[in-house]
Design a protein around this motif. Structure first.
Motif, PDB file in Angstrom:
ATOM      1  N   LEU A 125       0.814  -1.209   0.000  1.00 21.80           N
ATOM      2  CA  LEU A 125       0.000   0.000   0.000  1.00 21.80           C
ATOM      3  C   LEU A 125       0.850   1.262   0.000  1.00 21.80           C
ATOM      4  N   GLY A 126       2.066   1.171   0.464  1.00 19.68           N
ATOM      5  CA  GLY A 126       2.944   2.337   0.426  1.00 19.68           C
ATOM      6  C   GLY A 126       3.088   2.891  -0.977  1.00 19.68           C
ATOM      7  N   ALA A 127       3.230   2.016  -1.965  1.00 21.98           N
ATOM      8  CA  ALA A 127       3.349   2.463  -3.353  1.00 21.98           C
ATOM      9  C   ALA A 127       2.039   3.079  -3.839  1.00 21.98           C
ATOM     10  N   VAL A 128       0.934   2.512  -3.433  1.00 23.33           N
ATOM     11  CA  VAL A 128      -0.372   3.055  -3.805  1.00 23.33           C
ATOM     12  C   VAL A 128      -0.552   4.434  -3.175  1.00 23.33           C
ATOM     13  N   VAL A 129      -0.254   4.543  -1.890  1.00 18.93           N
ATOM     14  CA  VAL A 129      -0.376   5.834  -1.197  1.00 18.93           C
ATOM     15  C   VAL A 129       0.483   6.886  -1.895  1.00 18.93           C
ATOM     16  N   ARG A 130       1.699   6.537  -2.202  1.00 19.82           N
ATOM     17  CA  ARG A 130       2.605   7.491  -2.844  1.00 19.82           C
ATOM     18  C   ARG A 130       2.031   7.972  -4.182  1.00 19.82           C
ATOM     19  N   GLN A 131       1.556   7.041  -5.003  1.00 12.52           N
ATOM     20  CA  GLN A 131       1.016   7.424  -6.309  1.00 12.52           C
ATOM     21  C   GLN A 131      -0.247   8.269  -6.166  1.00 12.52           C
ATOM     22  N   VAL A 132      -1.133   7.897  -5.258  1.00 12.79           N
ATOM     23  CA  VAL A 132      -2.366   8.663  -5.080  1.00 12.79           C
ATOM     24  C   VAL A 132      -2.048  10.077  -4.586  1.00 12.79           C
ATOM     25  N   THR A 133      -1.163  10.195  -3.609  1.00 13.50           N
ATOM     26  CA  THR A 133      -0.843  11.533  -3.087  1.00 13.50           C
ATOM     27  C   THR A 133      -0.172  12.408  -4.141  1.00 13.50           C
ATOM     28  N   GLU A 134       0.596  11.803  -5.030  1.00  8.88           N
ATOM     29  CA  GLU A 134       1.283  12.576  -6.063  1.00  8.88           C
ATOM     30  C   GLU A 134       0.373  12.950  -7.228  1.00  8.88           C
ATOM     31  N   GLN A 135      -0.662  12.142  -7.511  1.00  8.99           N
ATOM     32  CA  GLN A 135      -1.414  12.328  -8.741  1.00  8.99           C
ATOM     33  C   GLN A 135      -2.894  12.645  -8.574  1.00  8.99           C
ATOM     34  N   ALA A 136      -3.422  12.590  -7.368  1.00 10.78           N
ATOM     35  CA  ALA A 136      -4.881  12.699  -7.199  1.00 10.78           C
ATOM     36  C   ALA A 136      -5.448  14.074  -7.529  1.00 10.78           C
TER      37      ALA A 136
END
Length: 153
Positions: A125-136
């Motif tokens: 989930l760390g990778a998911v969190v990182r991508q969501v925070t960067e791109q949402a």
């Protein structure tokens, strides 16, 4: 009580303790007037031989995620009117969450910080969190799993 600035909140759901904490946090932020959309993204297995096997695998994931959501919801204060479970199917969980939040007009995404203990096939989930925070393109609140209170302090 002050009204929440958040009216539609998307929660990423993998049934982990952190996802349960994210759900509780989102419900508290939504208050009486907001709504919470809990998004479970089912990930097709790369190791199924037939479409029937893949269908059964996704069905098993969906059943398990629904059961876990129902248990989590029962453990929370009575807020049944403004929380619902929503489904996605993708190998790119973060993109699915971002797209869903935009399509549903959400003004906040709440994610749990850990997902390693989930039975759903997800990358950490760390990778998911990182991508969501960067791109949402909207606020993202990341919460850790609740820990049992240890007396003293």
């Amino acid at each position: 009580m002050t009204a929440s600035p958040f009216h539609r909140i998307l929660v990423g759901w993998d049934a982990s303790p952190a996802a349960r904490t994210a759900l509780a946090t989102a419900l508290a932020l939504a208050g009486d007037r907001g709504s919470v959309i809990v998004r479970a993204v089912l990930v097709p297995s790369e190791h199924t031989e037939t479409s029937g096997e893949q269908s059964r695998d996704l069905s098993a994931q969906r059943t398990w995620a629904q059961e876990q959501f129902d248990q989590a919801r029962q453990a929370l204060p009575a807020v049944a009117g403004h929380v619902r479970l929503d489904w996605g199917e993708s190998t790119d969980i973060a993109s699915d969450l971002i797209t869903s939040a935009a399509e549903q007009g959400c003004d906040l995404v709440v994610l749990g910080r850990h997902g390693e203990d989930s039975r759903l096939r997800t990358r950490p989930l760390g990778a998911v969190v990182r991508q969501v925070t960067e791109q949402a393109g909207l606020p993202v609140l990341v919460v850790p799993a609740a820990t049992a209170h240890r007396g003293g302090g």
